[in-house]
Design a protein around this motif. Structure first.
Motif, PDB file in Angstrom:
ATOM      1  N   MET A   1      14.271  92.485  14.338  1.00 49.11           N
ATOM      2  CA  MET A   1      13.396  92.435  15.443  1.00 49.11           C
ATOM      3  C   MET A   1      12.060  92.428  15.079  1.00 49.11           C
ATOM      4  SD  MET A   1      15.824  91.793  18.147  1.00 49.11           S
ATOM      5  CE  MET A   1      15.094  92.476  19.501  1.00 49.11           C
ATOM      6  N   ARG A   2      11.566  92.370  14.124  1.00 47.95           N
ATOM      7  CA  ARG A   2      10.037  92.558  13.585  1.00 47.95           C
ATOM      8  C   ARG A   2       9.101  91.558  14.445  1.00 47.95           C
ATOM      9  NH1 ARG A   2       7.477  91.578   7.515  1.00 47.95           N
ATOM     10  NH2 ARG A   2       5.503  92.075   8.080  1.00 47.95           N
ATOM     11  N   HIS A   3       9.691  90.130  14.518  1.00 48.96           N
ATOM     12  CA  HIS A   3       8.848  89.320  15.433  1.00 48.96           C
ATOM     13  C   HIS A   3       9.227  88.756  16.625  1.00 48.96           C
ATOM     14  CE1 HIS A   3       6.780  88.970  11.207  1.00 48.96           C
ATOM     15  NE2 HIS A   3       7.989  88.717  10.648  1.00 48.96           N
ATOM     16  N   ALA A   4       9.981  89.798  17.042  1.00 50.27           N
ATOM     17  CA  ALA A   4      10.864  89.366  18.427  1.00 50.27           C
ATOM     18  C   ALA A   4       9.581  89.093  19.498  1.00 50.27           C
ATOM     19  CB  ALA A   4      11.506  90.529  18.898  1.00 50.27           C
ATOM     20  N   GLU A   5       8.409  89.714  19.760  1.00 51.14           N
ATOM     21  CA  GLU A   5       7.548  89.736  20.777  1.00 51.14           C
ATOM     22  C   GLU A   5       6.774  88.404  20.215  1.00 51.14           C
ATOM     23  OE1 GLU A   5       7.365  90.796  23.483  1.00 51.14           O
ATOM     24  OE2 GLU A   5       8.245  92.774  23.415  1.00 51.14           O
TER      25      GLU A   5
ATOM     26  N   ASP B   1      14.560  81.133   6.879  1.00 50.35           N
ATOM     27  CA  ASP B   1      13.808  82.404   6.996  1.00 50.35           C
ATOM     28  C   ASP B   1      14.168  83.666   6.040  1.00 50.35           C
ATOM     29  OD1 ASP B   1      15.912  82.774   8.592  1.00 50.35           O
ATOM     30  OD2 ASP B   1      14.465  83.696  10.439  1.00 50.35           O
ATOM     31  N   GLU B   2      15.522  83.473   5.812  1.00 47.60           N
ATOM     32  CA  GLU B   2      16.040  84.415   4.850  1.00 47.60           C
ATOM     33  C   GLU B   2      15.768  84.132   3.238  1.00 47.60           C
ATOM     34  OE1 GLU B   2      20.349  85.213   6.023  1.00 47.60           O
ATOM     35  OE2 GLU B   2      19.971  83.339   6.890  1.00 47.60           O
ATOM     36  N   LEU B   3      15.341  83.063   2.837  1.00 45.12           N
ATOM     37  CA  LEU B   3      15.115  82.567   1.649  1.00 45.12           C
ATOM     38  C   LEU B   3      13.772  83.281   0.879  1.00 45.12           C
ATOM     39  CD1 LEU B   3      15.944  78.916   1.783  1.00 45.12           C
ATOM     40  CD2 LEU B   3      17.451  80.629   0.965  1.00 45.12           C
ATOM     41  N   PRO B   4      13.719  83.575  -0.285  1.00 48.77           N
ATOM     42  CA  PRO B   4      12.529  84.221  -1.100  1.00 48.77           C
ATOM     43  C   PRO B   4      11.165  83.516  -0.933  1.00 48.77           C
ATOM     44  CG  PRO B   4      14.577  84.400  -2.405  1.00 48.77           C
ATOM     45  CD  PRO B   4      14.833  83.273  -1.271  1.00 48.77           C
ATOM     46  N   SER B   5      10.156  84.160  -0.724  1.00 45.31           N
ATOM     47  CA  SER B   5       8.967  83.527  -0.496  1.00 45.31           C
ATOM     48  C   SER B   5       8.400  82.825  -1.464  1.00 45.31           C
ATOM     49  CB  SER B   5       7.837  84.546   0.186  1.00 45.31           C
ATOM     50  OG  SER B   5       8.326  85.094   1.456  1.00 45.31           O
ATOM     51  N   HIS B   6       8.770  83.473  -2.736  1.00 43.25           N
ATOM     52  CA  HIS B   6       7.991  82.917  -3.879  1.00 43.25           C
ATOM     53  C   HIS B   6       8.723  81.570  -4.372  1.00 43.25           C
ATOM     54  CE1 HIS B   6      11.452  85.302  -5.539  1.00 43.25           C
ATOM     55  NE2 HIS B   6      11.327  84.566  -6.594  1.00 43.25           N
ATOM     56  N   THR B   7       9.976  81.402  -3.853  1.00 37.76           N
ATOM     57  CA  THR B   7      10.476  80.141  -4.147  1.00 37.76           C
ATOM     58  C   THR B   7      10.429  78.884  -2.953  1.00 37.76           C
ATOM     59  OG1 THR B   7      12.777  81.002  -3.675  1.00 37.76           O
ATOM     60  CG2 THR B   7      11.989  81.050  -6.090  1.00 37.76           C
ATOM     61  N   HIS B   8      10.285  79.488  -1.832  1.00 38.95           N
ATOM     62  CA  HIS B   8      10.526  78.755  -0.477  1.00 38.95           C
ATOM     63  C   HIS B   8       9.307  79.222   0.297  1.00 38.95           C
ATOM     64  CE1 HIS B   8      14.652  78.728  -2.350  1.00 38.95           C
ATOM     65  NE2 HIS B   8      14.720  77.313  -1.620  1.00 38.95           N
TER      66      HIS B   8
ATOM     67  N   ALA C   1      17.352  80.588  13.246  1.00 41.64           N
ATOM     68  CA  ALA C   1      16.251  81.347  12.397  1.00 41.64           C
ATOM     69  C   ALA C   1      16.437  82.836  13.014  1.00 41.64           C
ATOM     70  CB  ALA C   1      14.652  81.100  12.903  1.00 41.64           C
ATOM     71  N   HIS C   2      15.665  84.030  12.732  1.00 42.61           N
ATOM     72  CA  HIS C   2      15.827  85.294  13.103  1.00 42.61           C
ATOM     73  C   HIS C   2      14.852  85.869  13.767  1.00 42.61           C
ATOM     74  CE1 HIS C   2      18.862  84.696   9.851  1.00 42.61           C
ATOM     75  NE2 HIS C   2      19.685  85.533  10.104  1.00 42.61           N
ATOM     76  N   LEU C   3      14.832  86.881  14.538  1.00 44.69           N
ATOM     77  CA  LEU C   3      13.740  87.534  15.191  1.00 44.69           C
ATOM     78  C   LEU C   3      12.942  88.687  14.294  1.00 44.69           C
ATOM     79  CD1 LEU C   3      15.434  88.475  18.799  1.00 44.69           C
ATOM     80  CD2 LEU C   3      13.760  86.516  17.893  1.00 44.69           C
ATOM     81  N   GLY C   4      13.469  88.702  12.901  1.00 45.40           N
ATOM     82  CA  GLY C   4      13.160  89.573  11.964  1.00 45.40           C
ATOM     83  C   GLY C   4      13.881  89.584  10.727  1.00 45.40           C
ATOM     84  N   ILE C   5      13.672  89.357   9.566  1.00 49.61           N
ATOM     85  CA  ILE C   5      14.163  89.594   8.327  1.00 49.61           C
ATOM     86  C   ILE C   5      13.605  90.653   7.227  1.00 49.61           C
ATOM     87  CG2 ILE C   5      14.742  87.976   6.220  1.00 49.61           C
ATOM     88  CD1 ILE C   5      16.599  87.277   8.078  1.00 49.61           C
ATOM     89  N   TRP C   6      14.411  91.381   6.672  1.00 49.81           N
ATOM     90  CA  TRP C   6      13.985  92.484   5.856  1.00 49.81           C
ATOM     91  C   TRP C   6      13.400  92.101   4.478  1.00 49.81           C
ATOM     92  CZ3 TRP C   6      13.648  97.178   8.025  1.00 49.81           C
ATOM     93  CH2 TRP C   6      14.584  97.650   8.961  1.00 49.81           C
ATOM     94  N   SER C   7      14.078  91.151   4.123  1.00 49.27           N
ATOM     95  CA  SER C   7      13.872  90.728   2.677  1.00 49.27           C
ATOM     96  C   SER C   7      12.718  89.889   2.310  1.00 49.27           C
ATOM     97  CB  SER C   7      15.195  89.993   2.039  1.00 49.27           C
ATOM     98  OG  SER C   7      15.550  88.943   2.624  1.00 49.27           O
TER      99      SER C   7
END
Length: 246
Positions: free
Chosen positions: A40-44, A183-190, A211-217
């Motif tokens: 939910m990090r980016h829900a708003e 949005d679950e994939l690593p930023s450094h490769t995607h 997509a998700h309202l927030g991803i931990w990884s």
């Protein structure tokens, strides 16, 4: 064939365009944005993007732990969900405990791997209870039940799980291959730029986006890219609609 076109006739596809203010001639295709709870990090922020573009999405909700330390269907999130209901979005179950349905067993139960790594073995009634618990809590928060839709965490289902869900009134909604926004994939490769470019190039009429309202990884969140993604797909002539209910 896209996932949505497997069960939507052409007439209903046109109707979804009309329902969102576009004529069939203006709508060069229809896509379906779906959003799973996540942390939910980016829900708003995502709600603001949807409102900006007047896009209706389909949310799949579970009692997941959020970045605030509470859970996505706690009373503390009631105002958020009430606002989304008032905006006219659609909502489905993402299970209660956000576990993973692993395999069917010979005794008619299914192995369910929980977020803490432990396993439960659920019969058909218990699978149904997993879906309905999210529904019951969402209705308690908003006064509105979920739509008769669900999505398995990770999209992972089994034949017994699908049968049990259908028996208690929920149809499973996966996502299209091109609609996996990454949005679950690593930023450094995607990178966000790469994911955005790929989505704009590959998404076609009838695709279900996820997509998700927030991803931990993920270090560099993809959520802000929903703004240019929606704008770019609209520029290609796509309309957005809620996932239709049975």
């Amino acid at each position: 064939m896209s996932a949505i076109r497997q069960y939507l006739p052409a007439a209903l596809l046109c109707a979804t365009c009309l329902a969102h203010g576009a004529t069939p001639e203006a709508c060069q295709g229809t896509v379906y944005l779906t959003l799973d709870t996540g942390n939910m990090r980016h829900a708003e922020a995502i709600a603001t993007i949807l409102d900006k573009h007047q896009v209706k999405a389909t949310f799949f909700v579970a009692q997941e732990k959020t970045l605030r330390g509470d859970h996505a269907l706690d009373a503390s999130w009631g105002d958020y969900w009430k606002a989304r209901v008032a905006e006219g979005h659609a909502f489905g179950s993402h299970t209660w405990r956000h576990g993973s349905f692993r395999q069917d067993e010979a005794d008619g139960r299914v192995t369910y791997r929980l977020m803490d790594g432990t396993h439960a073995r659920l019969d058909a009634a218990q699978v149904c209870a997993e879906l309905k618990a999210a529904d019951t809590q969402f209705q308690a928060l908003t006064g509105r039940p979920l739509d008769p839709l669900w999505r398995a965490p990770g999209g992972r289902t089994t034949p017994l799980t699908l049968k049990a869900a259908r028996a208690c009134g929920y149809r499973h909604v996966h996502w299209s291959a091109a609609g996996f926004l990454g949005d679950e994939l690593p930023s450094h490769t995607h990178s966000n730029a790469m994911l955005l470019e790929r989505a704009l190039a590959r998404i076609r009429d009838g695709d279900i986006l996820m997509a998700h309202l927030g991803i931990w990884s993920r270090h560099d969140p993809f959520a802000p890219m929903l703004d240019p993604l929606i704008a770019g797909l609209k520029a290609r002539g796509f309309c957005f609609a809620r996932v239709p209910t049975p």
